[in-house]
Design a protein around this motif. Structure first.
Motif, mmCIF file in Angstrom:
data_model
loop_
_atom_site.group_PDB
_atom_site.id
_atom_site.type_symbol
_atom_site.label_atom_id
_atom_site.label_comp_id
_atom_site.label_asym_id
_atom_site.label_seq_id
_atom_site.Cartn_x
_atom_site.Cartn_y
_atom_site.Cartn_z
ATOM 1 N N GLU A 163 0.642 -1.256 0.426
ATOM 2 C CA GLU A 163 0.138 0.102 0.398
ATOM 3 C C GLU A 163 0.845 2.109 0.119
ATOM 4 O O GLU A 163 0.658 1.957 -0.771
ATOM 5 C CB GLU A 163 -0.805 0.228 1.375
ATOM 6 N N ALA A 164 2.162 0.911 0.822
ATOM 7 C CA ALA A 164 2.917 2.574 0.938
ATOM 8 C C ALA A 164 4.026 2.790 -0.504
ATOM 9 O O ALA A 164 3.729 3.922 -0.980
ATOM 10 C CB ALA A 164 3.709 2.575 2.106
ATOM 11 N N GLY A 165 4.221 1.610 -1.132
ATOM 12 C CA GLY A 165 4.466 1.328 -2.667
ATOM 13 C C GLY A 165 3.542 2.089 -3.132
ATOM 14 O O GLY A 165 4.199 2.876 -4.254
ATOM 15 N N LEU A 166 2.228 1.963 -3.129
ATOM 16 C CA LEU A 166 1.508 2.461 -4.826
ATOM 17 C C LEU A 166 1.411 3.888 -4.059
ATOM 18 O O LEU A 166 0.741 5.199 -4.186
ATOM 19 C CB LEU A 166 0.942 1.974 -5.248
ATOM 20 N N ASN A 167 0.643 4.127 -2.810
ATOM 21 C CA ASN A 167 -0.033 5.347 -2.312
ATOM 22 C C ASN A 167 0.643 6.563 -2.367
ATOM 23 O O ASN A 167 0.207 7.596 -2.363
ATOM 24 C CB ASN A 167 -1.026 5.436 -1.732
ATOM 25 N N ASP A 168 1.767 6.505 -2.133
ATOM 26 C CA ASP A 168 3.319 7.645 -2.394
ATOM 27 C C ASP A 168 2.904 8.010 -3.950
ATOM 28 O O ASP A 168 2.971 9.282 -3.823
ATOM 29 C CB ASP A 168 4.361 7.281 -1.856
ATOM 30 N N ALA A 169 3.031 6.957 -4.342
ATOM 31 C CA ALA A 169 2.362 8.552 -6.090
ATOM 32 C C ALA A 169 0.928 8.223 -6.215
ATOM 33 O O ALA A 169 0.727 9.121 -7.086
ATOM 34 C CB ALA A 169 2.159 6.851 -7.111
ATOM 35 N N LEU A 170 -0.092 7.726 -5.791
ATOM 36 C CA LEU A 170 -1.595 7.688 -5.520
ATOM 37 C C LEU A 170 -2.161 8.607 -4.949
ATOM 38 O O LEU A 170 -3.529 9.464 -5.515
ATOM 39 C CB LEU A 170 -2.593 6.420 -6.070
ATOM 40 N N ALA A 171 -1.595 9.590 -4.624
ATOM 41 C CA ALA A 171 -1.730 10.654 -3.401
ATOM 42 C C ALA A 171 -1.763 11.496 -4.786
ATOM 43 O O ALA A 171 -2.210 12.879 -4.491
ATOM 44 C CB ALA A 171 -1.737 10.638 -2.252
ATOM 45 N N PHE A 172 -0.699 12.144 -5.470
ATOM 46 C CA PHE A 172 -0.702 13.023 -6.284
ATOM 47 C C PHE A 172 -2.105 13.472 -6.840
ATOM 48 O O PHE A 172 -2.184 14.503 -6.944
ATOM 49 C CB PHE A 172 0.557 12.388 -7.095
ATOM 50 N N PRO A 173 -3.084 13.321 -7.307
ATOM 51 C CA PRO A 173 -4.030 13.561 -8.313
ATOM 52 C C PRO A 173 -4.829 13.858 -7.403
ATOM 53 O O PRO A 173 -4.833 15.026 -8.009
ATOM 54 C CB PRO A 173 -4.597 12.597 -8.994
ATOM 55 N N PHE A 174 -4.342 13.671 -6.389
ATOM 56 C CA PHE A 174 -4.931 14.759 -4.960
ATOM 57 C C PHE A 174 -4.976 16.069 -5.104
ATOM 58 O O PHE A 174 -5.396 16.616 -4.785
ATOM 59 C CB PHE A 174 -5.753 13.627 -4.236
ATOM 60 N N VAL A 175 -3.521 15.449 -4.618
ATOM 61 C CA VAL A 175 -2.472 17.144 -3.868
ATOM 62 C C VAL A 175 -2.956 18.058 -5.262
ATOM 63 O O VAL A 175 -3.501 19.741 -4.687
ATOM 64 C CB VAL A 175 -1.165 16.804 -4.115
ATOM 65 N N TYR A 176 -3.402 18.036 -6.680
ATOM 66 C CA TYR A 176 -3.572 18.408 -7.760
ATOM 67 C C TYR A 176 -4.388 18.507 -7.628
ATOM 68 O O TYR A 176 -4.623 20.078 -8.429
ATOM 69 C CB TYR A 176 -2.827 17.869 -9.001
ATOM 70 N N PHE A 177 -5.375 18.251 -7.526
ATOM 71 C CA PHE A 177 -6.977 18.469 -7.195
ATOM 72 C C PHE A 177 -7.317 20.130 -6.673
ATOM 73 O O PHE A 177 -7.288 20.900 -6.629
ATOM 74 C CB PHE A 177 -8.390 17.805 -6.255
ATOM 75 N N GLY A 178 -6.585 19.570 -5.268
ATOM 76 C CA GLY A 178 -6.523 20.754 -4.402
ATOM 77 C C GLY A 178 -5.830 22.210 -4.950
ATOM 78 O O GLY A 178 -6.129 23.180 -3.710
ATOM 79 N N ILE A 179 -4.480 21.666 -4.850
ATOM 80 C CA ILE A 179 -3.843 22.828 -5.192
ATOM 81 C C ILE A 179 -4.543 23.758 -7.012
ATOM 82 O O ILE A 179 -4.901 25.362 -7.085
ATOM 83 C CB ILE A 179 -2.530 22.337 -6.602
ATOM 84 N N PHE A 180 -5.689 22.884 -7.606
ATOM 85 C CA PHE A 180 -6.590 23.687 -8.718
ATOM 86 C C PHE A 180 -7.494 24.157 -8.297
ATOM 87 O O PHE A 180 -7.761 25.779 -8.621
ATOM 88 C CB PHE A 180 -6.717 22.242 -9.635
ATOM 89 N N LEU A 181 -8.217 23.585 -6.908
ATOM 90 C CA LEU A 181 -9.220 24.569 -6.076
ATOM 91 C C LEU A 181 -8.146 25.761 -5.473
ATOM 92 O O LEU A 181 -9.357 26.684 -5.481
ATOM 93 C CB LEU A 181 -9.470 23.204 -5.642
ATOM 94 N N ALA A 182 -7.251 25.616 -5.471
ATOM 95 C CA ALA A 182 -6.937 26.350 -4.247
ATOM 96 C C ALA A 182 -6.340 27.984 -5.352
ATOM 97 O O ALA A 182 -6.730 29.219 -5.543
ATOM 98 C CB ALA A 182 -5.362 26.349 -3.676
ATOM 99 N N VAL A 183 -6.346 27.511 -6.789
ATOM 100 C CA VAL A 183 -4.988 28.462 -8.020
ATOM 101 C C VAL A 183 -5.691 28.638 -8.721
ATOM 102 O O VAL A 183 -6.645 30.201 -9.101
ATOM 103 C CB VAL A 183 -4.447 27.586 -8.195
#
Length: 426
Positions: free
Chosen positions: A171-191
């Motif tokens: 799980e840790a091996g994959l979710n370090d990367a798969l969190a990125f789309p949701f980080v971008y979602f928050g960034i786009f929401l802020a910007v």
């Protein structure tokens, strides 16, 4: 530009981390006081001393670029180590617990944390989403008692895997990367504000496109590197025969760099590269040699980051933390993650009831969250909320290190004893 004091502080942190990496992990294995807890404490003392001397300390808040690079290096090295350590072949059925944690538990955690942060801590919607996404990755490196120990040899090694350790590690091996789309979602929401102008682009490119590129580059490069290491027809050049573990580091940097250049998620590519390399020649001792080198570097980098974090804790990083923000972190670690994990694993036939509870509980937050938080601060202007988010993220990581680190050895020992008793009765 880093000041001379910042550079000297980094050298000091690296030196102390090397000494600690050589002695602490084995000394505190299976103890209530884990190595990360001790290093955080040492860092906190260093922060107090530096403050009393009137010197500038390195803080993730004031030096996000330094923190981003350090955490990024730590994460990609750890991902290669995790990929090499997993014996089980990558298949949908045998990785069932992993998919459930990724596709069910992680989205539930992000949404629940975002809603709770908005409701309780009065975060703006963008900041709430960012906090949920930043704290989404799990990190078994900070509680080594619950991760798989390393590569083993055998024709079908996955039959003897510990399902709890495997699920948490993969799980840790994959979710370090798969969190990125949701980080971008928050960034786009802020910007960018309203979702109507960017949601389709985010869905097609950031959620699907970049993941697909990361998967393709990681798997293909791992397959090619594995064939070169183990099956190259020129014996003198075949690295597996020569025992050159430095090739693992070459794979880390090359695969990560290529994937980032073509627009994919490098974290995902590095992990899948390691998994694909294992697939080519699963029983070779060369995997253990590469893993050993990677593990040593991973320990050093992790301890450097934890020393810096510990020093920042007593240098003002938590000054913006309110009791509401702390409550969000507590609820994430003790309620939301365990509940989401339990829900996602309900129909998993690979885990018993006790194993589901343990797997659900150990959603360890760590270095990945520091990387994502640094990335967010560099990419967006959150104003005063940036300090609050830094404080909440740091508090959550420290809470996770303490709670999970103190309980991991005891819980896993109890689980192994229960298995022994069950085996004796059967």
């Amino acid at each position: 530009m880093m000041t001379d004091l910042t550079v000297e502080s980094l050298y000091l942190a690296a030196g102390v981390a090397l000494l600690l990496a050589a002695t602490v992990p084995r000394l505190f294995r299976n103890r209530a006081v884990s190595a990360p807890m001790l290093v955080l404490g040492v860092g906190a003392i260093v922060g107090l001393v530096v403050g009393r001397l009137g010197l500038n300390s390195i803080s993730p808040r004031s030096h996000p670029e330094v923190t981003e690079y350090l955490a990024e290096m730590c994460v990609i090295v750890a991902l290669m180590g995790v990929g090499l350590a997993i014996d089980r072949p990558l298949r949908w059925r045998t990785w069932n617990s992993t998919w459930r944690l990724l596709l069910i538990a992680m989205p539930i955690c992000i949404v629940a944390v975002a809603v709770f942060g908005w409701w309780v801590a009065a975060l703006t919607p963008a900041a709430a989403v960012l906090f949920g996404a930043v704290t989404a990755p799990t990190d078994p490196v900070l509680a080594s008692d619950v991760q798989v120990e390393g590569p083993t040899s055998g024709e079908d090694p996955h039959e003897e895997d510990d399902e709890v350790r495997f699920a948490l590690t993969s799980e840790a091996g994959l979710n370090d990367a798969l969190a990125f789309p949701f980080v971008y979602f928050g960034i786009f929401l802020a910007v960018k504000g309203s979702m109507s102008g960017w949601f389709v682009e985010w869905l097609v490119w950031d959620l699907v496109g970049k993941i697909a590129i990361g998967v393709a580059v990681g798997w293909i490069s791992g397959d090619l590197l594995g064939r070169a290491f183990f099956r190259l027809p020129i014996p003198n050049v075949r690295l597996a025969d020569r025992g050159e573990p430095i090739a693992a580091l070459a794979a880390v940097f090359a695969v990560y760099g290529v994937t980032q250049l073509v627009g994919g998620y490098g974290f995902l590519a590095v992990f899948l590269c390691a998994v694909a390399m294992r697939r080519i020649e699963r029983g070779s001792d060369y995997h253990g040699e590469m893993h050993g080198l990677i593990e040593q570097l991973e320990h050093v980098l992790t301890l450097v980051v934890l020393l810096v974090l510990g020093a920042a804790l007593t240098s003002g990083l938590l000054s913006a933390l309110s009791w509401r923000g702390a409550l969000v972190g507590v609820v994430l670690i003790l309620v939301i993650r365990p509940a989401a994990g339990w829900l996602s694993l309900q129909r998993s036939d690979q885990l018993g009831t006790t194993e589901r509870r343990i797997t659900s509980f150990f959603g360890i937050r760590g270095i990945g969250s520091l990387y994502y938080m640094s990335y967010v601060v560099i990419q967006t202007d959150l104003g005063a909320e940036a300090d609050e988010l830094w404080a909440m993220v740091a508090f959550t990581i420290v809470l996770s290190v303490v709670v999970h680190g103190a309980s991991a050895g005891w819980v896993m020992t109890r689980l192994e004893r229960q298995r022994e008793r069950d085996g004796a009765l059967s």
